[in-house]
Design a protein around this motif. Structure first.
Motif, short mmCIF file in Angstrom:
data_model
loop_
_atom_site.label_atom_id
_atom_site.label_comp_id
_atom_site.label_asym_id
_atom_site.label_seq_id
_atom_site.Cartn_x
_atom_site.Cartn_y
_atom_site.Cartn_z
N SER A 129 12.58 -38.30 -21.98
CA SER A 129 12.63 -38.57 -20.53
C SER A 129 13.96 -39.16 -20.08
N LEU B 290 17.30 -43.44 -14.22
CA LEU B 290 15.89 -43.86 -14.19
C LEU B 290 15.58 -44.65 -15.47
N LEU C 211 1.39 -49.74 -15.41
CA LEU C 211 2.36 -50.86 -15.35
C LEU C 211 2.41 -51.49 -13.97
N GLY D 75 14.87 -48.61 -16.06
CA GLY D 75 13.72 -49.00 -16.88
C GLY D 75 14.10 -50.06 -17.91
N VAL D 76 15.24 -49.88 -18.58
CA VAL D 76 15.66 -50.86 -19.59
C VAL D 76 15.93 -52.21 -18.91
N GLY E 68 2.99 -45.45 -16.34
CA GLY E 68 3.81 -45.97 -15.25
C GLY E 68 2.92 -46.61 -14.19
N LEU F 184 12.77 -41.90 -9.49
CA LEU F 184 11.82 -40.91 -10.02
C LEU F 184 11.53 -39.83 -8.98
N HIS G 175 4.92 -46.77 -22.62
CA HIS G 175 5.76 -46.10 -21.61
C HIS G 175 7.15 -45.77 -22.20
N HIS H 11 13.26 -47.90 -9.34
CA HIS H 11 12.78 -47.04 -10.44
C HIS H 11 11.97 -45.86 -9.85
N ASN I 169 9.21 -35.97 -11.87
CA ASN I 169 8.71 -36.28 -13.22
C ASN I 169 9.20 -35.22 -14.18
N SER I 170 9.44 -35.62 -15.42
CA SER I 170 9.59 -34.60 -16.46
C SER I 170 8.17 -34.23 -16.87
N ARG J 168 6.79 -43.12 -24.99
CA ARG J 168 6.56 -41.82 -24.34
C ARG J 168 7.91 -41.23 -23.94
N TYR K 49 1.58 -40.02 -19.50
CA TYR K 49 2.28 -40.19 -18.23
C TYR K 49 1.51 -41.09 -17.25
C1 HEM Z 1 7.71 -53.03 -14.66
C2 HEM Z 1 7.89 -52.04 -15.49
C3 HEM Z 1 7.80 -50.57 -15.14
C4 HEM Z 1 7.09 -49.94 -14.16
C5 HEM Z 1 6.15 -50.57 -13.13
C6 HEM Z 1 7.36 -48.52 -14.27
C7 HEM Z 1 6.82 -47.54 -13.46
C8 HEM Z 1 6.98 -46.18 -13.64
C9 HEM Z 1 6.23 -45.14 -12.98
C10 HEM Z 1 5.12 -45.38 -11.93
C11 HEM Z 1 6.66 -43.94 -13.45
C12 HEM Z 1 6.10 -42.56 -13.11
C13 HEM Z 1 4.85 -42.28 -13.95
C14 HEM Z 1 5.12 -42.10 -15.43
O1 HEM Z 1 5.95 -41.25 -15.79
O2 HEM Z 1 4.51 -42.85 -16.24
C15 HEM Z 1 7.73 -44.19 -14.38
C16 HEM Z 1 8.48 -43.22 -15.03
C17 HEM Z 1 9.52 -43.48 -15.90
N1 HEM Z 1 9.86 -44.71 -16.43
FE1 HEM Z 1 9.06 -46.49 -15.88
N2 HEM Z 1 8.24 -48.31 -15.31
C18 HEM Z 1 8.53 -49.53 -15.87
C19 HEM Z 1 9.34 -49.76 -16.96
C20 HEM Z 1 10.09 -48.79 -17.62
C21 HEM Z 1 10.91 -49.01 -18.78
C22 HEM Z 1 11.02 -50.34 -19.50
C23 HEM Z 1 11.52 -47.81 -19.08
C24 HEM Z 1 12.49 -47.49 -20.18
C25 HEM Z 1 13.13 -48.30 -20.92
C26 HEM Z 1 11.08 -46.84 -18.12
C27 HEM Z 1 11.49 -45.52 -18.05
C28 HEM Z 1 10.92 -44.54 -17.29
C29 HEM Z 1 11.31 -43.14 -17.27
C30 HEM Z 1 12.48 -42.52 -18.07
C31 HEM Z 1 10.44 -42.48 -16.41
C32 HEM Z 1 10.44 -40.98 -16.08
C33 HEM Z 1 9.50 -40.34 -17.04
C34 HEM Z 1 9.44 -38.85 -16.96
O3 HEM Z 1 9.27 -38.31 -15.88
O4 HEM Z 1 9.55 -38.24 -18.04
N3 HEM Z 1 10.21 -47.46 -17.25
N4 HEM Z 1 7.90 -45.57 -14.50
#
Ligand code: HEM
Length: 418
Positions: A121, A129, A52, A133-134, A49, A217, A112, A213, A222-223, A115, A46
């Motif tokens: 997630s 969310l 990234l 992300g996609v 994110g 969240l 990410h 995004h 968070n999950s 995961r 986790y």
């Molecule tokens: C520039 C690209 C991205 C940034 C800066 C970013 C940033 C973040 C951050 C800060 C979090 C919270 C911390 C974590 O759970 O790791 C998060 C969660 C999440 N991200 Fe991203 N993300 C990006 C791309 C993506 C992509 C490509 C996907 C899916 C295709 C995605 C799907 C998710 C999901 C589903 C969560 C919630 C996770 C959970 O709580 O289980 N993200 N993202």
């Protein structure tokens, strides 16, 4: 009050009191990034994110500095890169940082995404969310593709030629679209200029979508590795200092890996042909994209028909948009889904296999393997995920996340003994 509500900000000195009365910006950020209630049991998967976010910043800052010395013209682009590498103070560092930074960004985004696939997630209530992300992933791919033309090397030129050519597969209007995209009959100065302009613009659009995004969240929270939703405030800790430190530690390790590439093997992820200036009369023996595009390149070449190949390649990303509705299992985390866990790892190897095939010439056994792996890729999403939910018997879910935090059952690691 929702358990996701962080403690509000209380200004402590004259200046912050003055500021808060006029522009409560600290008050806006504080409950979202300082006191934000975060599950106690998040593991290192986790932290990506946050990593990234740092990658995005590194790309933007190094890119802005690079563009101070870069010239987007076919007669000077290649030479201006050499000038950056040789004459500009620490130009080599900035350039290698930007080029290897792109690879590190993709490495982080793949971890990410996987995961998210492992812990489910993408499931309700985090579907949007996931979809955002996609979209971010697609924007990252577009940015990387546009940026790769800028050094005006052989692989830049021929890569852009191949990819823009995809659109010629569209019936009737295909050729006109290709000409419109390129700004001419072939990749030339007009193409280089527009690619530079869009390559500069897109990262700032990514920043905007990242804000959405993270906003999303913070609404659903968070999950966590158990996949069980939080019920009480006691199951959370404030984001700072607990996760700022954990994310910070993971970031240091990640930056060490980055530094390894940057200082000891800065060209290993690139292609040597890109140190040869673009020449429209000499086609390289093998046109291969950067490593992070290889699985999609394998899918494209696995299909004998051009139009169908392009469509199936786009569908391989498009299928991610509907993933939340393809997975029928009521259980979120793979930690409690014994069968899904096996299929997840098979899927990881299939993606790695596709990546390998993308780097190989499309003939003989490589081509057969690319085809089999492509079929499995879609089989996973369109058959395994919808059907598995009905047949799999999940392990009993814990009543809350606390056993995984307190280790009361000797099962600190939720995956242990499963
Ligand atoms: C520039 C690209 C991205 C940034 C800066 C970013 C940033 C973040 C951050 C800060 C979090 C919270 C911390 C974590 O759970 O790791 C998060 C969660 C999440 N991200 Fe991203 N993300 C990006 C791309 C993506 C992509 C490509 C996907 C899916 C295709 C995605 C799907 C998710 C999901 C589903 C969560 C919630 C996770 C959970 O709580 O289980 N993200 N993202």
């Amino acid at each position: 009050m929702s358990i996701l509500h962080g403690e509000s900000y209380k200004p402590r000195n004259g200046f912050t009191r003055w500021l808060e009365k006029r522009l409560p910006i600290i008050g806006l950020i504080y409950p979202a990034f300082v006191t934000f209630p975060t599950p106690r049991n998040l593991n290192y998967a986790y932290t990506f994110g946050g990593i990234l976010l740092v990658c995005l910043m590194i790309q933007i800052i190094s890119g802005i500095v690079l563009s101070m010395h870069y010239t987007p013209h076919v007669d000077y682009a290649f030479e201006s890169i050499e000038h950056i590498m040789r004459d500009v103070n620490y130009g080599w560092l900035i350039r290698y940082m930007h080029a290897n930074g792109a690879s590190m960004f993709f490495l982080a985004v793949y971890i990410h995404i996987f995961r998210g696939l492992y812990y489910g997630s993408y499931k309700e209530p985090r579907e949007l969310l996931w979809i955002i992300g996609v979209m971010l992933y697609l924007m990252m791919m577009a940015t990387a593709f546009l940026g790769y033309l800028l050094p005006w090397g052989q692989m830049s030129f021929w890569g852009a030629t191949v990819i823009t050519n995809f659109f010629s597969a569209i019936p009737f209007v295909g050729d006109a679209i290709v000409e419109w995209l390129r700004g001419g009959f072939s990749i030339d100065n007009a193409t280089l200029n527009r690619f530079f302009s869009l390559h500069y613009l897109l990262p700032f659009m990514i920043v905007g979508v990242v804000v959405l995004h993270i906003w999303g969240l913070h609404v659903v929270g968070n999950s966590n590795p158990t996949g069980v939703e939080l019920q009480k405030k006691e199951e959370t800790v404030p984001f700072h200092p607990y996760y700022t430190l954990k994310d910070g530690f993971a970031l240091v390790l990640f930056l060490m890996l980055f530094a390894l590439f940057l200082f000891y093997m800065p060209n290993v992820l690139g292609h040597t042909d890109n140190y040869i200036k673009a020449d429209s009369l000499v086609t390289p023996a093998h046109i291969v994209p950067e490593w992070y595009f290889l699985p999609f390149y394998a899918i494209l070449r696995a299909v004998p028909d051009k139009l169908l190949g392009v469509l199936i390649m786009f569908a391989s990303i498009g299928v991610l948009f509907i993933l939340p509705w393809l997975d029928t299992s009521p259980v979120r985390s793979a930690a409690f889904r014994p069968l899904y866990r096996q299929f997840f790892w098979i899927f990881v190897f299939v993606c790695l296999g596709l990546g390998y095939m993308g780097a190989m010439p499309p003939e003989g056994l490589y081509l057969t393997m690319s085809r089999l792996l492509t079929v499995y890729y879609f089989f996973h999403f369109l058959f395994v995920l919808p059907v598995l939910g009905f047949f799999e018997t999940p392990r009993p879910l814990p009543a809350s996340i606390m056993p995984s935090v307190l280790d009361t059952e000797g099962k600190g690691d939720v995956d242990e003994g499963a």
